[in-house]
Design a protein around this motif. Structure first.
Motif, PDB file in Angstrom:
ATOM      1  N   ASN A   1      30.801  38.809  23.554  1.00  0.00           N
ATOM      2  CA  ASN A   1      31.508  39.860  24.293  1.00  0.00           C
ATOM      3  C   ASN A   1      31.875  39.351  25.685  1.00  0.00           C
ATOM      4  N   ARG A   2      32.626  38.268  25.701  1.00  0.00           N
ATOM      5  CA  ARG A   2      32.936  37.609  26.973  1.00  0.00           C
ATOM      6  C   ARG A   2      33.837  38.445  27.874  1.00  0.00           C
ATOM      7  N   ASP A   3      34.597  39.376  27.306  1.00  0.00           N
ATOM      8  CA  ASP A   3      35.543  40.174  28.099  1.00  0.00           C
ATOM      9  C   ASP A   3      34.925  41.459  28.644  1.00  0.00           C
ATOM     10  N   VAL A   4      33.688  41.750  28.300  1.00  0.00           N
ATOM     11  CA  VAL A   4      33.044  42.968  28.793  1.00  0.00           C
ATOM     12  C   VAL A   4      32.706  42.804  30.271  1.00  0.00           C
ATOM     13  N   PRO A   5      33.060  43.785  31.127  1.00  0.00           N
ATOM     14  CA  PRO A   5      32.739  43.680  32.560  1.00  0.00           C
ATOM     15  C   PRO A   5      31.247  43.506  32.799  1.00  0.00           C
ATOM     16  N   GLY A   6      30.911  42.615  33.735  1.00  0.00           N
ATOM     17  CA  GLY A   6      29.516  42.360  34.074  1.00  0.00           C
ATOM     18  C   GLY A   6      28.833  41.343  33.184  1.00  0.00           C
ATOM     19  N   ASN A   7      29.536  40.883  32.148  1.00  0.00           N
ATOM     20  CA  ASN A   7      28.949  39.914  31.229  1.00  0.00           C
ATOM     21  C   ASN A   7      29.102  38.477  31.712  1.00  0.00           C
ATOM     22  N   THR A   8      30.068  38.240  32.610  1.00  0.00           N
ATOM     23  CA  THR A   8      30.358  36.894  33.088  1.00  0.00           C
ATOM     24  C   THR A   8      29.763  36.664  34.479  1.00  0.00           C
ATOM     25  N   ILE A   9      29.065  35.549  34.647  1.00  0.00           N
ATOM     26  CA  ILE A   9      28.509  35.171  35.942  1.00  0.00           C
ATOM     27  C   ILE A   9      29.222  33.908  36.407  1.00  0.00           C
ATOM     28  N   PRO A  10      30.098  33.996  37.431  1.00  0.00           N
ATOM     29  CA  PRO A  10      30.754  32.792  37.952  1.00  0.00           C
ATOM     30  C   PRO A  10      29.799  31.997  38.832  1.00  0.00           C
ATOM     31  N   LEU A  11      29.736  30.690  38.600  1.00  0.00           N
ATOM     32  CA  LEU A  11      28.830  29.841  39.359  1.00  0.00           C
ATOM     33  C   LEU A  11      29.436  29.451  40.703  1.00  0.00           C
ATOM     34  N   ALA A  12      28.572  29.187  41.672  1.00  0.00           N
ATOM     35  CA  ALA A  12      29.038  28.705  42.969  1.00  0.00           C
ATOM     36  C   ALA A  12      29.496  27.256  42.879  1.00  0.00           C
ATOM     37  N   LYS A  13      28.843  26.474  42.009  1.00  0.00           N
ATOM     38  CA  LYS A  13      29.197  25.077  41.792  1.00  0.00           C
ATOM     39  C   LYS A  13      29.255  24.810  40.291  1.00  0.00           C
ATOM     40  N   PRO A  14      30.118  23.891  39.852  1.00  0.00           N
ATOM     41  CA  PRO A  14      30.197  23.585  38.425  1.00  0.00           C
ATOM     42  C   PRO A  14      28.855  23.137  37.860  1.00  0.00           C
ATOM     43  N   LEU A  15      28.658  23.413  36.586  1.00  0.00           N
ATOM     44  CA  LEU A  15      27.397  23.105  35.931  1.00  0.00           C
ATOM     45  C   LEU A  15      27.052  21.624  35.989  1.00  0.00           C
ATOM     46  N   GLY A  16      28.010  20.751  35.721  1.00  0.00           N
ATOM     47  CA  GLY A  16      27.686  19.342  35.530  1.00  0.00           C
ATOM     48  C   GLY A  16      27.101  19.149  34.136  1.00  0.00           C
ATOM     49  N   GLY A  17      26.432  18.043  33.918  1.00  0.00           N
ATOM     50  CA  GLY A  17      25.905  17.779  32.593  1.00  0.00           C
ATOM     51  C   GLY A  17      26.951  17.129  31.704  1.00  0.00           C
ATOM     52  N   SER A  18      26.583  16.869  30.462  1.00  0.00           N
ATOM     53  CA  SER A  18      27.491  16.137  29.587  1.00  0.00           C
ATOM     54  C   SER A  18      27.135  16.370  28.128  1.00  0.00           C
ATOM     55  N   PHE A  19      28.050  15.919  27.264  1.00  0.00           N
ATOM     56  CA  PHE A  19      27.824  15.903  25.822  1.00  0.00           C
ATOM     57  C   PHE A  19      28.262  14.536  25.326  1.00  0.00           C
ATOM     58  N   TRP A  20      27.360  13.802  24.681  1.00  0.00           N
ATOM     59  CA  TRP A  20      27.635  12.447  24.217  1.00  0.00           C
ATOM     60  C   TRP A  20      27.614  12.379  22.705  1.00  0.00           C
ATOM     61  N   THR A  21      28.537  11.626  22.148  1.00  0.00           N
ATOM     62  CA  THR A  21      28.545  11.387  20.711  1.00  0.00           C
ATOM     63  C   THR A  21      29.022   9.969  20.430  1.00  0.00           C
ATOM     64  N   PHE A  22      28.469   9.372  19.395  1.00  0.00           N
ATOM     65  CA  PHE A  22      28.881   8.026  18.990  1.00  0.00           C
ATOM     66  C   PHE A  22      28.689   7.902  17.479  1.00  0.00           C
ATOM     67  N   GLY A  23      29.394   6.958  16.866  1.00  0.00           N
ATOM     68  CA  GLY A  23      29.248   6.808  15.424  1.00  0.00           C
ATOM     69  C   GLY A  23      30.349   5.962  14.826  1.00  0.00           C
ATOM     70  N   ILE A  24      30.768   6.331  13.623  1.00  0.00           N
ATOM     71  CA  ILE A  24      31.758   5.568  12.866  1.00  0.00           C
ATOM     72  C   ILE A  24      33.092   6.300  12.850  1.00  0.00           C
ATOM     73  N   SER A  25      34.156   5.538  12.661  1.00  0.00           N
ATOM     74  CA  SER A  25      35.487   6.132  12.651  1.00  0.00           C
ATOM     75  C   SER A  25      36.333   5.525  11.545  1.00  0.00           C
ATOM     76  N   MET A  26      37.238   6.330  11.007  1.00  0.00           N
ATOM     77  CA  MET A  26      38.272   5.882  10.084  1.00  0.00           C
ATOM     78  C   MET A  26      39.623   6.107  10.756  1.00  0.00           C
ATOM     79  N   THR A  27      40.473   5.097  10.745  1.00  0.00           N
ATOM     80  CA  THR A  27      41.770   5.191  11.399  1.00  0.00           C
ATOM     81  C   THR A  27      42.878   4.995  10.377  1.00  0.00           C
ATOM     82  N   PHE A  28      43.831   5.914  10.398  1.00  0.00           N
ATOM     83  CA  PHE A  28      45.015   5.825   9.549  1.00  0.00           C
ATOM     84  C   PHE A  28      46.209   5.606  10.470  1.00  0.00           C
ATOM     85  N   ARG A  29      46.981   4.595  10.179  1.00  0.00           N
ATOM     86  CA  ARG A  29      48.061   4.165  11.071  1.00  0.00           C
ATOM     87  C   ARG A  29      49.414   4.295  10.383  1.00  0.00           C
TER      88      ARG A  29
END
Length: 232
Positions: A201-229
């Protein structure tokens, strides 16, 4: 003679199959990538952020948010156009998810526009065609990301979304002009500034808290790939 013609008919397609791409001519690339994904989030920073409107996420919500993120299977789809073997421009779609059929289900998605540099082409500037089917690139992108999920402790799935940056690298070996296998690594850096107490319910008033500074952090992924050219 008939046997010779038959052998040639069989070997001709195999010769094409073994022929590496003409990288310097450019072309379209479509990649499917699979591997594990790993979150890094600063729980303390999120919990102590004062918020833009004086509303804080707080240590409890910050802890629930971090606990809801799971390191699990990740799939990326990538499409790009290569320019003369030197650079590419394209887009990535990365998705991860967990407990999909449970009340604690959650997941994240990232849509990114990117540019890439292919340094190996520099070593073959004076060659009509690269003699090996190896290609490598490093890429950078900017886009939008979103994540939401619930823990076993709290029923409401919280979440965040916003601006993200991406950096990564690919190494591929083309067994044929139109197909290659390889490895990849991708880091997605979170510049999120909105925290949702209830992700559904992201659009409900009062449900969203805006941060003073961006969160930071990360998401990492690695592995195998198939490429079609598609190209020479």
């Amino acid at each position: 003679m008939i046997r010779l013609i038959a052998v040639m008919a069989v070997l001709a397609p195999l010769a094409v199959w073994a022929d590496p791409p003409h990288f310097s001519s450019g072309g379209f690339n479509f990649q499917i990538q699979y591997g594990p994904g790993f979150w890094t989030v600063d729980q303390t920073k999120l919990g102590t952020d004062p918020g833009k409107d004086g509303l804080m996420v707080g240590p409890i919500n910050a802890g629930l948010f971090k606990d809801s993120l799971q390191n699990t299977h990740t799939v990326s789809l990538s499409a790009s156009y290569n320019i003369l073997g030197h650079a590419s421009i394209g887009a990535d779609l990365t998705a991860t998810g967990w407990n999909l059929f449970d009340v604690t289900r959650g997941g994240g998605g990232f849509v990114i526009g990117k540019v890439a540099w292919h340094p190996i082409e520099l070593f073959f500037l004076n060659k009509e065609k690269r003699p090996i089917g190896i290609d490598a690139s490093t890429f950078f992108g900017v886009g939008y990301g979103i994540v939401g999920g619930a823990t076993a402790v709290a029923g409401f799935p919280n979440g965040m979304d916003g601006l993200i940056f991406e950096w990564g690298a690919n190494v591929d070996y083309f067994f044929a002009r139109y197909f290659g296998l390889g490895f990849f690594a991708r880091g997605i850096f979170l510049n999120w500034e909105k925290f949702y107490l209830d992700f559904n319910n992201r659009d409900v008033p009062g449900n969203t808290i805006p941060l003073a500074k961006p969160l930071g952090g990360s998401f990492w992924t690695f592995g195998i790939s198939m490429t079609f050219r598609a190209g020479e």
